[in-house]
Design a protein around this motif. Structure first.
Motif, PDB file in Angstrom:
ATOM      1  N   ALA A 190     -11.135  46.293  59.323  1.00  0.00           N
ATOM      2  CA  ALA A 190     -10.824  46.854  60.100  1.00  0.00           C
ATOM      3  C   ALA A 190      -9.353  47.196  58.800  1.00  0.00           C
ATOM      4  O   ALA A 190      -8.470  48.163  59.055  1.00  0.00           O
ATOM      5  CB  ALA A 190      -9.487  46.645  60.908  1.00  0.00           C
ATOM      6  N   THR A 191      -8.924  46.566  58.265  1.00  0.00           N
ATOM      7  CA  THR A 191      -7.574  46.913  56.665  1.00  0.00           C
ATOM      8  C   THR A 191      -8.311  47.867  56.078  1.00  0.00           C
ATOM      9  O   THR A 191      -7.417  49.230  55.370  1.00  0.00           O
ATOM     10  CB  THR A 191      -7.606  45.774  56.229  1.00  0.00           C
ATOM     11  OG1 THR A 191      -7.061  44.359  57.241  1.00  0.00           O
ATOM     12  CG2 THR A 191      -6.210  45.725  55.217  1.00  0.00           C
ATOM     13  N   GLN A 192      -9.099  48.122  55.467  1.00  0.00           N
ATOM     14  CA  GLN A 192     -10.091  49.078  55.237  1.00  0.00           C
ATOM     15  C   GLN A 192      -9.870  50.345  55.491  1.00  0.00           C
ATOM     16  O   GLN A 192     -10.331  51.159  54.467  1.00  0.00           O
ATOM     17  CB  GLN A 192     -11.226  48.967  54.362  1.00  0.00           C
ATOM     18  CG  GLN A 192     -12.155  49.962  53.477  1.00  0.00           C
ATOM     19  CD  GLN A 192     -11.435  49.812  51.899  1.00  0.00           C
ATOM     20  OE1 GLN A 192     -11.255  48.292  50.809  1.00  0.00           O
ATOM     21  NE2 GLN A 192     -10.427  51.044  51.748  1.00  0.00           N
ATOM     22  N   ALA A 193     -10.146  50.769  56.853  1.00  0.00           N
ATOM     23  CA  ALA A 193     -10.061  52.083  57.630  1.00  0.00           C
ATOM     24  C   ALA A 193      -8.579  51.946  57.406  1.00  0.00           C
ATOM     25  O   ALA A 193      -9.053  53.382  57.314  1.00  0.00           O
ATOM     26  CB  ALA A 193     -10.475  52.068  58.857  1.00  0.00           C
ATOM     27  N   LEU A 194      -7.680  51.231  57.626  1.00  0.00           N
ATOM     28  CA  LEU A 194      -6.277  51.113  57.452  1.00  0.00           C
ATOM     29  C   LEU A 194      -5.827  51.782  56.250  1.00  0.00           C
ATOM     30  O   LEU A 194      -5.314  52.964  55.979  1.00  0.00           O
ATOM     31  CB  LEU A 194      -5.602  50.095  57.840  1.00  0.00           C
ATOM     32  CG  LEU A 194      -3.853  50.337  57.578  1.00  0.00           C
ATOM     33  CD1 LEU A 194      -3.402  51.154  58.928  1.00  0.00           C
ATOM     34  CD2 LEU A 194      -2.846  48.578  58.035  1.00  0.00           C
ATOM     35  N   VAL A 195      -6.811  51.933  54.907  1.00  0.00           N
ATOM     36  CA  VAL A 195      -6.048  52.077  53.557  1.00  0.00           C
ATOM     37  C   VAL A 195      -7.296  53.278  53.327  1.00  0.00           C
ATOM     38  O   VAL A 195      -5.919  54.825  52.757  1.00  0.00           O
ATOM     39  CB  VAL A 195      -6.955  50.730  52.583  1.00  0.00           C
ATOM     40  CG1 VAL A 195      -7.008  51.529  51.037  1.00  0.00           C
ATOM     41  CG2 VAL A 195      -6.136  49.455  52.953  1.00  0.00           C
ATOM     42  N   ASN A 196      -7.887  53.709  54.444  1.00  0.00           N
ATOM     43  CA  ASN A 196      -8.637  54.919  54.036  1.00  0.00           C
ATOM     44  C   ASN A 196      -7.960  56.518  55.129  1.00  0.00           C
ATOM     45  O   ASN A 196      -9.001  57.768  54.996  1.00  0.00           O
ATOM     46  CB  ASN A 196     -10.111  54.036  54.203  1.00  0.00           C
ATOM     47  CG  ASN A 196     -10.558  54.265  53.751  1.00  0.00           C
ATOM     48  OD1 ASN A 196     -10.460  53.910  52.300  1.00  0.00           O
ATOM     49  ND2 ASN A 196     -12.339  53.572  54.144  1.00  0.00           N
ATOM     50  N   GLY A 197      -7.150  55.557  55.679  1.00  0.00           N
ATOM     51  CA  GLY A 197      -6.272  56.467  56.533  1.00  0.00           C
ATOM     52  C   GLY A 197      -7.331  57.126  57.439  1.00  0.00           C
ATOM     53  O   GLY A 197      -6.579  57.704  58.544  1.00  0.00           O
ATOM     54  N   GLN A 198      -7.771  55.809  58.179  1.00  0.00           N
ATOM     55  CA  GLN A 198      -8.902  56.387  59.675  1.00  0.00           C
ATOM     56  C   GLN A 198      -7.909  55.500  60.720  1.00  0.00           C
ATOM     57  O   GLN A 198      -7.962  56.511  61.868  1.00  0.00           O
ATOM     58  CB  GLN A 198     -10.157  55.911  59.598  1.00  0.00           C
ATOM     59  CG  GLN A 198     -10.602  56.075  58.228  1.00  0.00           C
ATOM     60  CD  GLN A 198     -12.497  55.278  58.157  1.00  0.00           C
ATOM     61  OE1 GLN A 198     -11.852  54.311  57.380  1.00  0.00           O
ATOM     62  NE2 GLN A 198     -12.928  55.213  59.018  1.00  0.00           N
ATOM     63  N   ILE A 199      -6.781  55.175  60.803  1.00  0.00           N
ATOM     64  CA  ILE A 199      -5.942  54.385  61.970  1.00  0.00           C
ATOM     65  C   ILE A 199      -4.719  54.290  60.947  1.00  0.00           C
ATOM     66  O   ILE A 199      -4.349  54.171  59.914  1.00  0.00           O
ATOM     67  CB  ILE A 199      -6.913  53.005  62.310  1.00  0.00           C
ATOM     68  CG1 ILE A 199      -7.014  51.740  60.370  1.00  0.00           C
ATOM     69  CG2 ILE A 199      -8.382  53.065  62.766  1.00  0.00           C
ATOM     70  CD1 ILE A 199      -7.698  50.498  61.373  1.00  0.00           C
ATOM     71  N   ASP A 200      -3.711  53.778  62.036  1.00  0.00           N
ATOM     72  CA  ASP A 200      -2.470  53.959  61.757  1.00  0.00           C
ATOM     73  C   ASP A 200      -1.815  52.371  61.895  1.00  0.00           C
ATOM     74  O   ASP A 200      -1.150  52.612  60.670  1.00  0.00           O
ATOM     75  CB  ASP A 200      -1.562  54.487  62.985  1.00  0.00           C
ATOM     76  CG  ASP A 200      -2.125  56.009  63.080  1.00  0.00           C
ATOM     77  OD1 ASP A 200      -2.386  56.552  62.117  1.00  0.00           O
ATOM     78  OD2 ASP A 200      -3.310  56.065  64.191  1.00  0.00           O
ATOM     79  N   ALA A 201      -2.866  51.421  61.850  1.00  0.00           N
ATOM     80  CA  ALA A 201      -2.209  49.915  62.781  1.00  0.00           C
ATOM     81  C   ALA A 201      -3.294  49.228  62.001  1.00  0.00           C
ATOM     82  O   ALA A 201      -4.192  49.436  62.316  1.00  0.00           O
ATOM     83  CB  ALA A 201      -1.303  49.887  62.947  1.00  0.00           C
ATOM     84  N   VAL A 202      -3.499  48.268  62.160  1.00  0.00           N
ATOM     85  CA  VAL A 202      -4.264  46.745  62.502  1.00  0.00           C
ATOM     86  C   VAL A 202      -3.361  46.087  62.604  1.00  0.00           C
ATOM     87  O   VAL A 202      -1.862  45.631  63.081  1.00  0.00           O
ATOM     88  CB  VAL A 202      -4.716  46.169  60.910  1.00  0.00           C
ATOM     89  CG1 VAL A 202      -5.243  45.290  61.218  1.00  0.00           C
ATOM     90  CG2 VAL A 202      -5.511  46.920  60.748  1.00  0.00           C
ATOM     91  N   VAL A 203      -4.022  45.392  64.548  1.00  0.00           N
ATOM     92  CA  VAL A 203      -3.444  44.168  64.560  1.00  0.00           C
ATOM     93  C   VAL A 203      -4.225  42.821  64.793  1.00  0.00           C
ATOM     94  O   VAL A 203      -5.201  43.289  65.384  1.00  0.00           O
ATOM     95  CB  VAL A 203      -3.338  44.588  66.229  1.00  0.00           C
ATOM     96  CG1 VAL A 203      -2.238  43.065  66.984  1.00  0.00           C
ATOM     97  CG2 VAL A 203      -1.952  45.129  66.401  1.00  0.00           C
ATOM     98  N   ILE A 204      -3.758  41.696  63.861  1.00  0.00           N
ATOM     99  CA  ILE A 204      -4.108  41.005  64.223  1.00  0.00           C
ATOM    100  C   ILE A 204      -3.896  39.779  63.742  1.00  0.00           C
ATOM    101  O   ILE A 204      -2.878  39.550  63.093  1.00  0.00           O
ATOM    102  CB  ILE A 204      -5.482  40.949  62.593  1.00  0.00           C
ATOM    103  CG1 ILE A 204      -6.469  39.623  62.135  1.00  0.00           C
ATOM    104  CG2 ILE A 204      -4.757  41.002  61.547  1.00  0.00           C
ATOM    105  CD1 ILE A 204      -8.148  39.943  61.537  1.00  0.00           C
TER     106      ILE A 204
END
Length: 269
Positions: A190-204
């Motif tokens: 999930a965090t890698q997707a955030l780094v790649n700009g695929q999502i706006d935030a991660v909740v964890i």
């Protein structure tokens, strides 16, 4: 249901289960007192007899559980489970599997207990019996450093990444709707997707969030908390004998300071 490498190395290791420790460095093997028999996936020794306590976990949650350089599961939950097993006169066996497989594995008698930074929720209480809480967790929000997201309310029209089956998944799906939630097999992915700009935030959860932010430049954790929750161990629904035994062990470990000492070994305020 948490372990300083460069971002690329950290992600490649983490995605294969060799997770970095809180603060971004690998959790030293000497931090763990858990002498373990390690079992991957759900192919555990299904014998409920003898002196073995089979603990199910998902070792992608530093500093509560991660995999060290020797492929052993280490962390807060591993150490607490070892201390509980010692109290019960049993050997600890750790079974590492996907988070959303843990409760089904309990029901199928593939494991005896779950320690995985698992939060007590009404939905889960319908499926398993929880012990008394042994730690408190915080659901945090990871965003890019230049993000306009500053509060929980700012997530309303955004795409949020979560780990499948976690309370972050439950909360965000309920609050934001399915269309605004993207599920991943782990917080690392999930965090890698955030780094790649695929999502706006991660909740964890906050502790693994610290490790993920430390391992990836350009990210931050918001000061605002998404939720505060209690972690507990889970046993099969109706297994009151084991539930009572584990609760008694946890009570003793709290009273003599063992649990506080274990947590302090991994989380430095």
């Amino acid at each position: 249901m948490k372990k300083k490498l460069a971002a690329l190395l950290a992600m490649s290791l983490l995605a294969t289960g060799a997770l970095t420790a809180c603060g971004g460095s690998e959790t030293p093997a000497e931090d763990s007192t858990a002498d373990q028999t390690q079992t991957e996936g759900t192919e555990a020794n299904t014998s409920a007899e003898g002196g073995t306590l089979r603990m199910g976990t998902n070792a992608t949650f530093p500093p509560y559980e991660t995999v060290d350089e020797n492929n052993n599961v280490v962390g807060i939950d591993a150490d607490i489970a070892k201390a509980v097993a010692d109290k019960l006169g049993k050997e600890l066996e750790i079974v590492n599997m996907e988070f959303d497989s843990l409760i089904p594995a309990l029901g199928a008698d593939q494991i005896d207990i779950v320690l995985a930074g698992m939060t007590v929720t009404p939905e889960r209480q319908e499926q398993v019996d929880f012990t008394e809480s042994y730690a408190t967790g915080i659901q945090s929000i990871i965003v890019p450093e230049d993000s306009a997201i500053a509060t929980v309310e700012d997530l309303a029209d955004k795409t949020v990444g979560v780990q499948t089956g976690t309370t972050g998944d439950i909360y965000c799906t309920g609050d934001l709707g399915e269309e605004h939630v993207q599920r991943f097999e782990s917080g690392v992915v999930a965090t890698q997707a955030l780094v790649n700009g695929q999502i706006d935030a991660v909740v964890i959860d906050n502790e693994p969030a610290k490790a993920y932010v430390e391992a990836n430049q350009g990210l931050k954790i918001l000061d605002t908390e998404y939720a505060v929750e209690d972690y507990a161990a889970a046993v099969k629904k109706g297994n009151t004998e084991l539930l009572d035994q584990v609760n008694s062990a946890l009570e003793e470990l709290k009273a003599d300071g063992t649990i506080d000492e274990i947590i302090a070994n991994y989380i430095h305020e």
